[in-house]
Design a protein around this motif. Structure first.
Motif, mmCIF file in Angstrom:
data_model
loop_
_atom_site.group_PDB
_atom_site.id
_atom_site.type_symbol
_atom_site.label_atom_id
_atom_site.label_comp_id
_atom_site.label_asym_id
_atom_site.label_seq_id
_atom_site.Cartn_x
_atom_site.Cartn_y
_atom_site.Cartn_z
ATOM 1 N N ASP A 1 2.326 69.336 43.319
ATOM 2 C CA ASP A 1 2.926 68.587 44.028
ATOM 3 C C ASP A 1 2.921 68.990 45.088
ATOM 4 N N ALA A 2 2.036 68.564 45.861
ATOM 5 C CA ALA A 2 1.795 68.436 47.189
ATOM 6 C C ALA A 2 0.914 67.059 47.591
ATOM 7 N N ARG A 3 1.297 66.911 48.699
ATOM 8 C CA ARG A 3 0.030 65.808 49.657
ATOM 9 C C ARG A 3 -0.195 65.825 50.645
ATOM 10 N N PHE B 1 3.093 78.218 48.166
ATOM 11 C CA PHE B 1 4.683 77.487 48.098
ATOM 12 C C PHE B 1 4.488 77.217 46.847
ATOM 13 N N LEU B 2 3.284 76.542 46.366
ATOM 14 C CA LEU B 2 3.667 75.456 45.289
ATOM 15 C C LEU B 2 3.731 76.652 43.869
ATOM 16 N N ASP B 3 3.129 77.996 44.096
ATOM 17 C CA ASP B 3 3.265 78.259 43.078
ATOM 18 C C ASP B 3 4.804 79.023 43.510
ATOM 19 N N ALA B 4 5.755 79.188 44.465
ATOM 20 C CA ALA B 4 6.872 79.530 44.310
ATOM 21 C C ALA B 4 7.867 78.385 44.039
ATOM 22 N N GLY B 5 7.855 77.451 43.406
ATOM 23 C CA GLY B 5 8.290 76.365 43.214
ATOM 24 C C GLY B 5 8.632 75.398 43.681
ATOM 25 N N MET B 6 7.632 75.468 44.969
ATOM 26 C CA MET B 6 8.411 74.029 46.499
ATOM 27 C C MET B 6 7.520 72.836 46.472
ATOM 28 N N GLY B 7 8.228 71.821 47.012
ATOM 29 C CA GLY B 7 7.275 70.965 46.900
ATOM 30 C C GLY B 7 6.532 70.989 48.097
ATOM 31 N N VAL B 8 5.293 70.893 48.646
ATOM 32 C CA VAL B 8 4.396 70.986 50.318
ATOM 33 C C VAL B 8 4.149 69.057 50.691
ATOM 34 N N ARG B 9 4.447 69.103 51.761
ATOM 35 C CA ARG B 9 3.314 68.606 52.870
ATOM 36 C C ARG B 9 2.407 69.448 53.529
ATOM 37 N N ALA B 10 1.465 68.960 53.128
ATOM 38 C CA ALA B 10 0.152 69.655 54.380
ATOM 39 C C ALA B 10 -0.246 68.934 54.734
ATOM 40 N N VAL B 11 -0.691 68.779 56.228
ATOM 41 C CA VAL B 11 -1.163 68.609 57.436
ATOM 42 C C VAL B 11 -3.113 69.222 58.302
ATOM 43 N N GLU B 12 -3.445 68.618 58.345
ATOM 44 C CA GLU B 12 -4.983 69.007 58.547
ATOM 45 C C GLU B 12 -5.528 67.850 59.555
ATOM 46 N N ARG B 13 -6.021 68.113 60.984
ATOM 47 C CA ARG B 13 -6.618 67.807 61.444
ATOM 48 C C ARG B 13 -8.015 67.814 61.482
ATOM 49 N N ASP B 14 -8.338 68.341 60.862
ATOM 50 C CA ASP B 14 -10.221 67.795 60.654
ATOM 51 C C ASP B 14 -10.240 67.181 58.974
ATOM 52 N N VAL B 15 -11.243 66.717 59.721
ATOM 53 C CA VAL B 15 -11.854 65.257 57.919
ATOM 54 C C VAL B 15 -12.296 66.547 56.449
#
Length: 223
Positions: free
Chosen positions: A149-151, A121-135
């Motif tokens: 540009d990702a959190r 997604f970042l390579d395509a020019g989008m900003g990203v909000r990534a979510v993961e439940r495993d620590v």
């Protein structure tokens, strides 16, 4: 809210010294697949303690598995489950470019794993909000996506609706790709799990858990 934890070895793996150790392991592995020869090379060239040799050897093995499957592999930190569940780069690139053409500017990657989809997604020019439940997986994703540009947020999208609302308020599309392999299944001798789960009710998280939580957000597009 849970706190991301990274071990000393994980922190070392992303340093130049750790990356060099992985490269030594990759090079030695190509010449001789014998684990004892690999351990000896890491000890001889870098003087690494046994836990560090094991970590570098594992990363070299996982990286080579991706190269065997895809013909390419990022210089990331990898896990067995993470690479088994990852989508082929060509598919990820096609999907990301399509979403960008549809006008998506910021996207939530719910269940981001090691960060492969987020990276596309970042390579395509989008900003990203990534979510993961495993620590531990979330900690690796933070390292893999650092400097972009990702959190990466750590929470369960089914259990924490307040945190999900915060993420969704910052995006105009959502991508969901639940884990579809049985992590409890017996592995083959090389460590691979061949048990692909086909029923949505057995995915992790279950498909209906994701969709029921998101159905009320009519202003969000879903990929």
């Amino acid at each position: 809210r849970r706190v991301l934890f990274r071990s000393e070895i994980v922190d070392w793996l992303i340093t130049p010294h750790g990356q060099n150790a992985i490269e030594v392991a990759v090079r030695t592995r190509k010449q001789n697949a014998d684990p004892l020869a690999l351990a000896a090379a890491l000890d001889r060239e870098l003087g690494l303690p046994a836990p560090y040799r094991a970590a570098a050897s594992l990363q070299a093995d996982l990286r080579q598995r991706l190269i065997d499957r895809w013909g390419e592999a990022p210089e990331w930190l990898l896990t067995r489950d993470g690479i088994e569940q990852a989508t082929h780069p060509a598919v990820r690139r096609w999907r990301s470019e399509m979403l960008k053409r549809l006008g998506v500017q910021r996207i939530a990657d719910l269940g981001c794993g090691l960060g492969f989809e987020s990276d596309s997604f970042l390579d395509a020019g989008m900003g990203v909000r990534a979510v993961e439940r495993d620590v531990e997986t979330a900690a690796v994703a933070v390292l893999n996506l650092r400097g972009r540009d990702a959190r990466v947020d750590l929470f369960d999208v089914v259990e924490d609706s307040q945190a999900l609302d915060v993420v969704l308020s910052d995006v105009d599309a959502v991508f969901i790709d639940p884990a579809r392999r049985d992590v409890m299944a017996a592995r083959s001798i090389d460590g691979r799990s061949g048990n692909r789960v086909t029923s949505p009710s057995d995915w992790s998280p279950r498909s209906e858990e994701h969709t029921s939580e998101l159905q009320s957000r009519e202003t969000i597009s879903y990929a």
